[in-house]
Design a protein around this motif. Structure first.
Motif, PDB file in Angstrom:
ATOM      1  N   ASN A   1      10.875   2.028   3.790  1.00  0.00           N
ATOM      2  CA  ASN A   1      10.223   3.296   4.110  1.00  0.00           C
ATOM      3  C   ASN A   1       9.594   3.917   2.875  1.00  0.00           C
ATOM      4  O   ASN A   1       8.538   4.548   2.956  1.00  0.00           O
ATOM      5  N   TRP A   2      10.225   3.734   1.715  1.00  0.00           N
ATOM      6  CA  TRP A   2       9.695   4.250   0.464  1.00  0.00           C
ATOM      7  C   TRP A   2       8.317   3.658   0.177  1.00  0.00           C
ATOM      8  O   TRP A   2       7.365   4.371  -0.152  1.00  0.00           O
ATOM      9  N   LEU A   3       8.190   2.328   0.332  1.00  0.00           N
ATOM     10  CA  LEU A   3       6.914   1.664   0.089  1.00  0.00           C
ATOM     11  C   LEU A   3       5.892   2.043   1.157  1.00  0.00           C
ATOM     12  O   LEU A   3       4.725   2.283   0.842  1.00  0.00           O
ATOM     13  N   LYS A   4       6.304   2.112   2.405  1.00  0.00           N
ATOM     14  CA  LYS A   4       5.373   2.516   3.470  1.00  0.00           C
ATOM     15  C   LYS A   4       4.803   3.901   3.196  1.00  0.00           C
ATOM     16  O   LYS A   4       3.608   4.132   3.383  1.00  0.00           O
ATOM     17  N   ASP A   5       5.628   4.810   2.737  1.00  0.00           N
ATOM     18  CA  ASP A   5       5.166   6.159   2.416  1.00  0.00           C
ATOM     19  C   ASP A   5       4.146   6.118   1.275  1.00  0.00           C
ATOM     20  O   ASP A   5       3.101   6.771   1.343  1.00  0.00           O
ATOM     21  N   ALA A   6       4.429   5.334   0.251  1.00  0.00           N
ATOM     22  CA  ALA A   6       3.510   5.228  -0.885  1.00  0.00           C
ATOM     23  C   ALA A   6       2.185   4.596  -0.459  1.00  0.00           C
ATOM     24  O   ALA A   6       1.109   5.073  -0.839  1.00  0.00           O
ATOM     25  N   VAL A   7       2.231   3.538   0.336  1.00  0.00           N
ATOM     26  CA  VAL A   7       1.017   2.862   0.793  1.00  0.00           C
ATOM     27  C   VAL A   7       0.181   3.800   1.674  1.00  0.00           C
ATOM     28  O   VAL A   7      -1.046   3.848   1.549  1.00  0.00           O
ATOM     29  N   ALA A   8       0.843   4.571   2.516  1.00  0.00           N
ATOM     30  CA  ALA A   8       0.129   5.497   3.390  1.00  0.00           C
ATOM     31  C   ALA A   8      -0.636   6.559   2.597  1.00  0.00           C
ATOM     32  O   ALA A   8      -1.638   7.090   3.069  1.00  0.00           O
ATOM     33  N   LYS A   9      -0.202   6.852   1.382  1.00  0.00           N
ATOM     34  CA  LYS A   9      -0.837   7.883   0.557  1.00  0.00           C
ATOM     35  C   LYS A   9      -1.870   7.320  -0.418  1.00  0.00           C
ATOM     36  O   LYS A   9      -2.525   8.094  -1.130  1.00  0.00           O
ATOM     37  N   LEU A  10      -2.047   6.004  -0.478  1.00  0.00           N
ATOM     38  CA  LEU A  10      -2.930   5.393  -1.466  1.00  0.00           C
ATOM     39  C   LEU A  10      -4.360   5.906  -1.408  1.00  0.00           C
ATOM     40  O   LEU A  10      -4.990   6.105  -2.443  1.00  0.00           O
TER      41      LEU A  10
END
Length: 82
Positions: free
Chosen positions: A19-28
């Motif tokens: 979920n941490w990576l998904k959140d970061a990718v969603a904000k790229l």
């Protein structure tokens, strides 16, 4: 669809992605790509120092081709001509 968009969708839809990576990718898309790379390099450095402090050793390698194969099985490596 661009390679970036294809990879982004694959990462976000992969159930093994944290979920941490998904959140970061969603904000790229809201960040400057150069700033993102600088932040990633700092996180990598900090994580390697943490590994050293834990006695595990620095330089843990992540196989990007293995990740791509998991998300997009059977596809040619991105950035490589076939």
């Amino acid at each position: 669809m661009t390679n970036y968009e294809t990879l982004k969708i694959g990462i976000l839809s992969d159930p093994t992605t944290s979920n941490w990576l998904k959140d970061a990718v969603a904000k790229l898309d809201k960040r400057d790509p150069c700033d993102v790379i600088a932040d990633i390099e700092m996180l990598n450095f900090l994580s390697n120092v943490r590994l050293q402090d834990l006695g595990i050793g620095a330089g843990a390698k992540i196989s990007l081709s293995a990740i791509q194969e998991r998300i997009f099985p059977g596809t040619p490596l991105l950035g490589h001509s076939t």
